[in-house]
Design an enzyme around this catalytic site. Sequence first.
Site, PDB file in Angstrom:
ATOM      1  N   GLY A 137       0.815  -1.207   0.000  1.00 15.23           N
ATOM      2  CA  GLY A 137       0.000   0.000   0.000  1.00 15.23           C
ATOM      3  C   GLY A 137       0.848   1.256   0.000  1.00 15.23           C
ATOM      4  O   GLY A 137       0.525   2.241  -0.669  1.00 15.23           O
ATOM      5  N   GLN A 163       0.955   8.085   4.273  1.00 17.58           N
ATOM      6  CA  GLN A 163       0.894   7.743   2.855  1.00 17.58           C
ATOM      7  C   GLN A 163       0.198   8.834   2.054  1.00 17.58           C
ATOM      8  O   GLN A 163       0.675   9.238   0.986  1.00 17.58           O
ATOM      9  CB  GLN A 163       0.171   6.409   2.666  1.00 17.58           C
ATOM     10  CG  GLN A 163       0.909   5.210   3.224  1.00 17.58           C
ATOM     11  CD  GLN A 163       0.119   3.921   3.059  1.00 17.58           C
ATOM     12  OE1 GLN A 163      -0.984   3.924   2.517  1.00 17.58           O
ATOM     13  NE2 GLN A 163       0.674   2.822   3.538  1.00 17.58           N
ATOM     14  N   ASP A 185       1.415   0.564  12.600  1.00 15.24           N
ATOM     15  CA  ASP A 185       1.728  -0.781  12.121  1.00 15.24           C
ATOM     16  C   ASP A 185       2.078  -1.742  13.253  1.00 15.24           C
ATOM     17  O   ASP A 185       2.170  -2.955  13.027  1.00 15.24           O
ATOM     18  CB  ASP A 185       2.887  -0.744  11.123  1.00 15.24           C
ATOM     19  CG  ASP A 185       2.470  -0.160   9.787  1.00 15.24           C
ATOM     20  OD1 ASP A 185       1.303  -0.324   9.406  1.00 15.24           O
ATOM     21  OD2 ASP A 185       3.316   0.475   9.123  1.00 15.24           O
TER      22      ASP A 185
END
Length: 448
Positions: free
Chosen positions: A101, A176, A327
Amino acid sequence: MSGHGTPTPMLSRKSGPLKGEAQVPGDKSISHRSLILGAMSVGETRISGLLEGEDVLDTAKAMRAFGADVADLGNGEWVVYGVGVGGFAEPAQVVDCGNSGTGVRLIMGSMATTPITVTFTGDASLNKRPMARVTDPLALFGAQAYGRAGGRLPMTIVGAREPVPVRYRVPVPSAQVKSAVLLAGLNAPGQTVVIEKEATRDHTERMLAGFGAEIMTEDTPEGRVITLTGQPELSPQVIAVPRDPSSAAFPVCAALLTEGSDVLVPNIGLNPTRAGLFSTLREMGADLTYENLRHEGGEPVADLRARFSPDMQGIEVPAERAASMIDEYPVLSVVACFAKGKTHMPGVKELRVKESDRIDAMAKGLRAAGITVDEGEDWWTVHGRGFGDVPGGAVVETHLDHRIAMSFLVMGFATEKPMTVDDAGPIATSFPIFEPLMTRLGAVIEGV
């Protein structure tokens, strides 16, 4: 191990003391960005310590498809001959980003303000993940996106022919999304401004400055404001990639849970936007210390020493810390099982749209192993049983998610009965040496 082929079931069981050094791979976030910014600079960028997992190798292939010369010199040494900002060529084939991703979203941003058309795809897991969070702001520059229902891959991006700078407030904390907008802003005239309510990992800002971009960050009442001046000529760099704190999380947590353990994990990046897990573990009472604190390549680095910690307590993890450890929540939830009392983790809605719905996947696996878990849309609570009282014995579905697989294998080192994951193959996307590294430390992992 590959996440794209036949499933590779794996089992872990109660292990003896873990001892020695855990030489984890290079930082995945910095590895991706090194290749992309190297390709967008003019001249030769040299990279040492690159993570050579499948995710990063897919980004290297993508940069080659865009016209950059990317060469593997061996032993984690790479060289990138860049084509400059706005210099990307149109790929001849579909760009396959595998399981990543981060890779696909950063690459979309890097090409969105260049007048080329690119079709992106990925593996079964990546093709389920929503891309609108990135394609919506890229549309403000003038890029167009055509994908499957729900903004999913495969997707074709038509880069803006005459890009305009944007001012964009990131609706949900996401490094991101922020990074994709900043990379798109490189080839837009004028100033692109990104505003984030909560600070997320800042590798992109640090590296843009290192490559010579004019970028300014300011903390204001409306949040963190990042201003980038477009159309610079980026200068090639020599980059030493620090080791990945997200990968370090697994041997660190394994040592905390496994009786008699003493493990040193050297050269770990401690960027404050990434080190939330280690702060949280210490607050829980973990015997985790930082040795040889220093700076390398603009990033804080230290050696982490983790020792068996049987008396950890459950805590309330601050919601504002989520962006710095998003994460690491799967493996934190495993540690929480062996702590006494409740560990509550709020502000983690982002986990619902990772490689899998990580809250759902972890909750189901933990319950199957005898743990009580409560969950909501953006929170979950693990009811810890304390060391020596976690049953285990479950077979867990990983949903092609590397962090789910590694987290439950770590859990098995300290449960009463072994833990089995249905597919350890995806581990290769981020931590290809996980199994041999843990085995050398003394962990028991077996194929099924």
